[in-house]
Design a protein around this motif. Structure first.
Motif, PDB file in Angstrom:
ATOM      1  N   GLU A 164     -19.682   5.933   9.351  1.00  0.00           N
ATOM      2  CA  GLU A 164     -18.607   6.878   9.082  1.00  0.00           C
ATOM      3  C   GLU A 164     -19.165   8.237   8.694  1.00  0.00           C
ATOM      4  O   GLU A 164     -20.221   8.329   8.045  1.00  0.00           O
ATOM      5  CB  GLU A 164     -17.714   6.352   7.954  1.00  0.00           C
ATOM      6  N   ILE A 165     -18.425   9.262   9.081  1.00  0.00           N
ATOM      7  CA  ILE A 165     -18.776  10.630   8.680  1.00  0.00           C
ATOM      8  C   ILE A 165     -17.776  11.069   7.615  1.00  0.00           C
ATOM      9  O   ILE A 165     -16.561  10.956   7.807  1.00  0.00           O
ATOM     10  CB  ILE A 165     -18.738  11.591   9.877  1.00  0.00           C
ATOM     11  N   HIS A 166     -18.281  11.545   6.487  1.00  0.00           N
ATOM     12  CA  HIS A 166     -17.450  11.944   5.347  1.00  0.00           C
ATOM     13  C   HIS A 166     -17.606  13.445   5.097  1.00  0.00           C
ATOM     14  O   HIS A 166     -18.687  14.015   5.288  1.00  0.00           O
ATOM     15  CB  HIS A 166     -17.867  11.184   4.090  1.00  0.00           C
ATOM     16  N   TYR A 167     -16.534  14.075   4.624  1.00  0.00           N
ATOM     17  CA  TYR A 167     -16.529  15.518   4.376  1.00  0.00           C
ATOM     18  C   TYR A 167     -16.255  15.797   2.909  1.00  0.00           C
ATOM     19  O   TYR A 167     -15.316  15.260   2.324  1.00  0.00           O
ATOM     20  CB  TYR A 167     -15.454  16.179   5.240  1.00  0.00           C
ATOM     21  N   ASP A 168     -17.087  16.650   2.316  1.00  0.00           N
ATOM     22  CA  ASP A 168     -16.916  17.056   0.921  1.00  0.00           C
ATOM     23  C   ASP A 168     -15.993  18.271   0.874  1.00  0.00           C
ATOM     24  O   ASP A 168     -16.366  19.356   1.316  1.00  0.00           O
ATOM     25  CB  ASP A 168     -18.281  17.398   0.310  1.00  0.00           C
ATOM     26  N   ARG A 169     -14.777  18.076   0.360  1.00  0.00           N
ATOM     27  CA  ARG A 169     -13.793  19.161   0.348  1.00  0.00           C
ATOM     28  C   ARG A 169     -14.216  20.320  -0.560  1.00  0.00           C
ATOM     29  O   ARG A 169     -13.775  21.463  -0.370  1.00  0.00           O
ATOM     30  CB  ARG A 169     -12.432  18.638  -0.118  1.00  0.00           C
ATOM     31  N   ILE A 170     -15.058  20.031  -1.549  1.00  0.00           N
ATOM     32  CA  ILE A 170     -15.421  21.067  -2.526  1.00  0.00           C
ATOM     33  C   ILE A 170     -16.653  21.853  -2.064  1.00  0.00           C
ATOM     34  O   ILE A 170     -16.673  23.078  -2.030  1.00  0.00           O
ATOM     35  CB  ILE A 170     -15.655  20.430  -3.912  1.00  0.00           C
ATOM     36  N   GLY A 171     -17.712  21.154  -1.699  1.00  0.00           N
ATOM     37  CA  GLY A 171     -18.921  21.801  -1.196  1.00  0.00           C
ATOM     38  C   GLY A 171     -19.782  22.407  -2.292  1.00  0.00           C
ATOM     39  O   GLY A 171     -19.391  22.473  -3.467  1.00  0.00           O
ATOM     40  N   GLY A 172     -20.995  22.827  -1.924  1.00  0.00           N
ATOM     41  CA  GLY A 172     -21.903  23.464  -2.862  1.00  0.00           C
ATOM     42  C   GLY A 172     -22.463  22.519  -3.900  1.00  0.00           C
ATOM     43  O   GLY A 172     -22.772  22.935  -5.027  1.00  0.00           O
ATOM     44  N   ARG A 173     -22.588  21.221  -3.569  1.00  0.00           N
ATOM     45  CA  ARG A 173     -23.070  20.228  -4.525  1.00  0.00           C
ATOM     46  C   ARG A 173     -23.627  19.028  -3.757  1.00  0.00           C
ATOM     47  O   ARG A 173     -23.436  18.913  -2.544  1.00  0.00           O
ATOM     48  CB  ARG A 173     -21.918  19.757  -5.419  1.00  0.00           C
ATOM     49  N   LYS A 212     -30.961  10.244  11.365  1.00  0.00           N
ATOM     50  CA  LYS A 212     -32.146  11.040  11.008  1.00  0.00           C
ATOM     51  C   LYS A 212     -32.571  11.924  12.172  1.00  0.00           C
ATOM     52  O   LYS A 212     -32.882  13.108  12.003  1.00  0.00           O
ATOM     53  CB  LYS A 212     -33.299  10.111  10.616  1.00  0.00           C
ATOM     54  N   ASN A 213     -32.592  11.345  13.367  1.00  0.00           N
ATOM     55  CA  ASN A 213     -33.011  12.088  14.557  1.00  0.00           C
ATOM     56  C   ASN A 213     -32.042  13.213  14.899  1.00  0.00           C
ATOM     57  O   ASN A 213     -32.430  14.238  15.460  1.00  0.00           O
ATOM     58  CB  ASN A 213     -33.150  11.140  15.758  1.00  0.00           C
ATOM     59  N   ILE A 214     -30.759  13.014  14.563  1.00  0.00           N
ATOM     60  CA  ILE A 214     -29.765  14.073  14.799  1.00  0.00           C
ATOM     61  C   ILE A 214     -29.991  15.242  13.850  1.00  0.00           C
ATOM     62  O   ILE A 214     -29.662  16.392  14.165  1.00  0.00           O
ATOM     63  CB  ILE A 214     -28.334  13.495  14.655  1.00  0.00           C
ATOM     64  N   GLY A 215     -30.598  14.945  12.677  1.00  0.00           N
ATOM     65  CA  GLY A 215     -30.917  16.012  11.737  1.00  0.00           C
ATOM     66  C   GLY A 215     -30.233  15.909  10.399  1.00  0.00           C
ATOM     67  O   GLY A 215     -30.281  16.844   9.581  1.00  0.00           O
ATOM     68  N   VAL A 216     -29.587  14.762  10.148  1.00  0.00           N
ATOM     69  CA  VAL A 216     -28.933  14.578   8.847  1.00  0.00           C
ATOM     70  C   VAL A 216     -30.001  14.225   7.812  1.00  0.00           C
ATOM     71  O   VAL A 216     -30.792  13.303   8.029  1.00  0.00           O
ATOM     72  CB  VAL A 216     -27.870  13.455   8.913  1.00  0.00           C
ATOM     73  N   PRO A 217     -30.068  14.953   6.678  1.00  0.00           N
ATOM     74  CA  PRO A 217     -31.068  14.652   5.645  1.00  0.00           C
ATOM     75  C   PRO A 217     -30.917  13.221   5.118  1.00  0.00           C
ATOM     76  O   PRO A 217     -29.803  12.705   5.020  1.00  0.00           O
ATOM     77  CB  PRO A 217     -30.747  15.668   4.541  1.00  0.00           C
ATOM     78  N   SER A 218     -32.023  12.593   4.759  1.00  0.00           N
ATOM     79  CA  SER A 218     -32.021  11.186   4.319  1.00  0.00           C
ATOM     80  C   SER A 218     -31.116  10.936   3.133  1.00  0.00           C
ATOM     81  O   SER A 218     -30.473   9.877   3.042  1.00  0.00           O
ATOM     82  CB  SER A 218     -33.450  10.756   3.962  1.00  0.00           C
ATOM     83  N   HIS A 219     -31.018  11.898   2.188  1.00  0.00           N
ATOM     84  CA  HIS A 219     -30.205  11.655   0.998  1.00  0.00           C
ATOM     85  C   HIS A 219     -28.705  11.701   1.299  1.00  0.00           C
ATOM     86  O   HIS A 219     -27.890  11.365   0.449  1.00  0.00           O
ATOM     87  CB  HIS A 219     -30.569  12.664  -0.108  1.00  0.00           C
ATOM     88  N   ARG A 220     -28.362  12.115   2.539  1.00  0.00           N
ATOM     89  CA  ARG A 220     -26.949  12.119   2.930  1.00  0.00           C
ATOM     90  C   ARG A 220     -26.640  11.011   3.940  1.00  0.00           C
ATOM     91  O   ARG A 220     -25.582  11.005   4.560  1.00  0.00           O
ATOM     92  CB  ARG A 220     -26.552  13.491   3.491  1.00  0.00           C
ATOM     93  N   ILE A 221     -27.589  10.056   4.097  1.00  0.00           N
ATOM     94  CA  ILE A 221     -27.370   8.873   4.948  1.00  0.00           C
ATOM     95  C   ILE A 221     -27.337   7.665   4.014  1.00  0.00           C
ATOM     96  O   ILE A 221     -28.361   7.272   3.450  1.00  0.00           O
ATOM     97  CB  ILE A 221     -28.490   8.715   5.999  1.00  0.00           C
ATOM     98  N   LEU A 222     -26.167   7.077   3.840  1.00  0.00           N
ATOM     99  CA  LEU A 222     -25.951   6.124   2.756  1.00  0.00           C
ATOM    100  C   LEU A 222     -25.539   4.737   3.265  1.00  0.00           C
ATOM    101  O   LEU A 222     -24.642   4.625   4.108  1.00  0.00           O
ATOM    102  CB  LEU A 222     -24.851   6.649   1.827  1.00  0.00           C
ATOM    103  N   LEU A 236     -21.236  17.469   5.179  1.00  0.00           N
ATOM    104  CA  LEU A 236     -21.053  16.180   5.843  1.00  0.00           C
ATOM    105  C   LEU A 236     -22.050  15.137   5.343  1.00  0.00           C
ATOM    106  O   LEU A 236     -23.241  15.424   5.176  1.00  0.00           O
ATOM    107  CB  LEU A 236     -21.188  16.339   7.363  1.00  0.00           C
ATOM    108  N   TYR A 237     -21.556  13.924   5.130  1.00  0.00           N
ATOM    109  CA  TYR A 237     -22.364  12.768   4.731  1.00  0.00           C
ATOM    110  C   TYR A 237     -22.049  11.631   5.702  1.00  0.00           C
ATOM    111  O   TYR A 237     -20.929  11.537   6.218  1.00  0.00           O
ATOM    112  CB  TYR A 237     -22.026  12.332   3.298  1.00  0.00           C
ATOM    113  N   VAL A 238     -23.038  10.779   5.957  1.00  0.00           N
ATOM    114  CA  VAL A 238     -22.775   9.638   6.839  1.00  0.00           C
ATOM    115  C   VAL A 238     -23.107   8.342   6.103  1.00  0.00           C
ATOM    116  O   VAL A 238     -24.019   8.287   5.277  1.00  0.00           O
ATOM    117  CB  VAL A 238     -23.583   9.720   8.160  1.00  0.00           C
TER     118      VAL A 238
END
Length: 733
Positions: A137-146, A106-116, A82-84
């Motif tokens: 918005e919350i975005h989902y990576d269909r592939i993952g592992g990257r 950030k407080n919820i726990g999403v890493p900074s590099h995934r807050i765009l 998940l990315y926001v």
């Protein structure tokens, strides 16, 4: 969000709402119609889930936490995928970066590099004006592992699944953005896309919502083609298009939309016709085969939307009727299209050819485009638009009311005096309203004077004449100067988008600008028109109340005579059943008129009008804001007619006296036309029918045919036609 506009713009009470609703994006700003099939995610119909906070019912922080907890804790979606995104700010509009939102994630726990941060993508607006605000918005990576942070809002493998809008602003018609003065939160999440994530599918079309539909489409193809989920395959694109369009049309029809040539019905018909044409030409589905897909579509929806299953017979019948009608049109037009396409060796079909197909056969441009694509050609759409504009100009030129008249040139002009009349001593009184001639025209130009016996136009300051509008025919009458008739008014028309009323007629004496005149309406005609217009409202009310009609599609109101076009929805009645139903409806209508009831007229905003219970008018969603409308209520008690209307009406329904339905005939699929007369005209027609009946009754059988041949059936009300016809062929007992 349309249903929540009043809460957004004017409410002050905190309120929480959660909903899931049917959405069709096939027009306006959010239009996915032309993209369906080309990729793996666009749909016209989808189900939108959301939760709402009005007036700080829950906070920004709570909204973000609700979303994250539902996705990660309840649905078990991998948080590493998940990315926001959040609003990065627009300095020139005075809109700062939404740092508060960034800190919440950030407080919820999403890493900074995934807050765009993003700009346009994260400022939400419904249209050019209205409520708006920053969103996250919350975005989902269909592939993952990257690390997919660079692919957010760039690549289809990373999809947005949740949008949270902080609706705290409003944009006016000039484009300026202001603070709304209150805080609302609107969140949205597409069910089908979320389902693809939960079921770990690459596309919405691979989920169990679409799999049964695609399988049925496969069985309908002549070569038993299979859907493979490819973006590059033309056949797979058509699989997606057919599945989506039939599904969307099914939902629309179950909600009351009827395929038509205008409005929402036009979009439904366009989707159906695209699926018919593409399914047949690209997949080899039988011309009349797609109606067989409808039961499968219904089976995927009925558990949630019971109204779809309840309407199944109606939906299937409409699909069959539309298939038949469409292919008849195509067969006629295709011969002309093929000749033009074969003669033309270039890759472009001329817009004029396309327009000729439209004008001659009623073949929509969209279908011509599809036929051209099947030949690897395209249509010159700009030329088509030019031809359409030329035709409109020719039509306008044919009208004698094409004048260089603009409201800004007549700041003192008003036509409110058209409503100045009263009922006194058993009759209507129309005062001779004094006014000034503001301008005189002849041959589409301003003139100093309109000479005796010359025809021309005049604009008055305080205009009492009703201009043709909303189906109601215009007033006629005279302009008097010192008691002398100086101008015969033959008609009146609205110009400059309805802002100016112009009178057309003949000068009986020389007239010019600044001449003081009195207005004298043809009072008998105006009263007859008022009766017919009020009767039209009551007819619309009675048709909808009885279930025979689904709403007005057009009308023409003249002195004691009306024409009313209406939608029938499921038109399963045969001729005799419909005639009996209309006779009963006419009886109820006249009982209502005999009982009497006062007419009420109020002026209000369109938004307030839409809140009125039992409003029969088709209120357009694009007309929002403070637009003033007149709301006319006819009758009183539990049942009464309510419509938005600018026309003139009787003060009490009893004044109508009588309504006689003269004819009812089909004008096309699910469209019928009633012609009726009112007042003295209705009484005359009934009297004539009784006279004919008595004459037939007293005549020997062998002589009756002579009488039947002499009958003017246009003067026989529908309620009398069958018994007169039967009697004419019946021997005396």
């Amino acid at each position: 969000m349309n249903q929540f506009k009043p809460l957004i713009l004017s409410s002050t009470e905190p309120r929480r709402v959660a909903n899931i609703q049917k959405c069709i994006r096939a027009g306006g700003k959010h239009n996915d119609l032309d993209d369906v099939g080309k990729d793996l995610h666009h749909q016209t119909f989808f189900e939108m889930m959301g939760n709402w906070s009005f007036n700080d019912a829950f906070s920004k922080e709570e909204a973000c936490k609700f979303a994250w907890d539902y996705l990660v804790e309840v649905l078990g979606i991998d948080s590493e995928r998940l990315y926001v995104s959040y609003f990065g700010g627009i300095e020139k509009l005075g809109l700062p970066e939404d740092r508060e939102c960034k800190e919440i994630w950030k407080n919820i726990g999403v890493p900074s590099h995934r807050i765009l941060p993003f700009v346009a993508e994260n400022f939400w607006e419904m249209g050019a004006a209205g409520p708006c605000g920053p969103c996250t918005e919350i975005h989902y990576d269909r592939i993952g592992g990257r690390d997919a942070s660079s692919l957010v809002n760039i690549d289809d493998s990373v999809v947005e699944i949740w949008n949270i809008v902080f609706m705290s602003n409003v944009r006016d018609s000039s484009g300026k953005i202001y603070n709304l003065g209150r805080n609302h939160i609107d969140t949205g999440m597409g069910f089908e896309r979320l389902l693809s994530v939960v079921q770990n599918k690459n596309s919405n079309f691979d989920t169990d919502v679409f799999i049964p539909i695609l399988a049925k489409i496969s069985s309908l193809t002549k070569k038993n083609l299979k859907y493979n989920g490819s973006v590059s395959s033309r056949e797979d694109a058509v699989f997606r298009l057919v599945a989506d369009h039939v599904r969307a049309s099914t939902i629309a029809i179950s909600d009351g939309a009827i395929p038509d040539g205008t409005g929402n019905g036009f979009i439904v018909r366009k989707m159906m016709r695209r699926s018919f044409l593409q399914g047949n030409s690209k997949l080899g589905i039988d011309r009349f085969g797609l109606s067989d897909l409808v039961p499968t579509v219904i089976s995927t929806l009925k558990n949630v939307y019971s109204e779809v299953e309840k309407s199944s017979d109606k939906i299937i019948n409409i699909f069959k009727e539309e298939e038949t009608q469409f292919w008849k049109t195509v067969d006629k037009a295709k011969k002309m299209f093929d000749v033009g396409a074969n003669e033309n060796k270039s890759s472009t079909i001329s817009g004029r050819k396309a327009f000729n197909l439209f004008e001659t056969y009623g073949l929509p441009l969209s279908v011509t485009i599809e036929m051209a694509r099947n030949l690897g050609k395209e249509v010159d759409e700009k030329e088509f638009e030019r031809c359409q504009l030329e035709a409109q100009k020719l039509s306008q030129k044919a009208s004698q009311f094409k004048l260089p008249v603009f409201a800004k040139d007549f700041p003192t002009h008003s036509d409110k005096e058209k409503y100045s009349y009263s009922f006194e001593n058993g009759r209507y009184a129309f005062s001779k309203v004094p006014t000034t001639i503001l301008q005189v025209y002849q041959n589409q130009e301003k003139v100093v004077v309109l000479k005796e016996n010359e025809k021309g136009f005049v604009v008055l300051e305080r205009c009492q004449f009703y201009a043709e509008q909303g189906g109601q025919k215009s007033d006629i009458g005279k302009l008097l100067a010192d008691g002398r008739n100086v101008f015969e008014v033959e008609s009146a028309k609205k110009l400059d988008n309805g802002s100016v009323t112009v009178l057309f007629g003949r000068a009986l004496e020389p007239i010019q600008k600044d001449l003081r005149v009195e207005q004298q309406l043809d009072e008998k005609r105006r009263e007859g028109v008022m009766k017919a217009h009020s009767a039209t409202h009551l007819l619309n009310w009675a048709l909808q109340r009885s279930g025979l009609g689904n709403g007005q599609k057009g009308s023409s109101v003249d002195c004691n005579r009306l024409r009313f076009d209406y939608s029938t929805g499921d038109d399963s009645l045969d001729k005799s059943q419909r005639t009996e139903a209309l006779k009963h409806l006419e009886h109820i209508l006249n009982e209502f008129i005999m009982k009497g009831g006062l007419t009420s007229v109020i002026e209000t905003t369109l938004e307030e009008a839409k809140k009125i219970k039992n409003l029969q008018s088709d209120v357009k969603e694009d007309r929002i804001g403070d637009s003033s409308v007149r709301v006319v209520t006819l009758g009183s008690g539990v049942n009464f007619s309510v419509e938005c209307c600018s026309g003139t009406h009787v003060h009490d329904v009893s004044i109508i006296e009588d309504v006689a339905i003269m004819s009812d005939k089909s004008m096309g699929q699910n469209l019928r036309r009633i012609v009726a007369v009112t007042g003295e005209e209705a009484k005359k027609c009934r009297k004539y029918a009784e006279k004919v009946f008595e004459e037939l009754s007293s005549t020997e059988f062998k002589e009756r045919n002579k009488i039947l041949k002499k009958i003017d059936w246009k003067l026989i009300p529908l309620a009398h036609q069958a018994r007169i016809s039967t009697l004419g062929k019946q021997r005396k007992q």
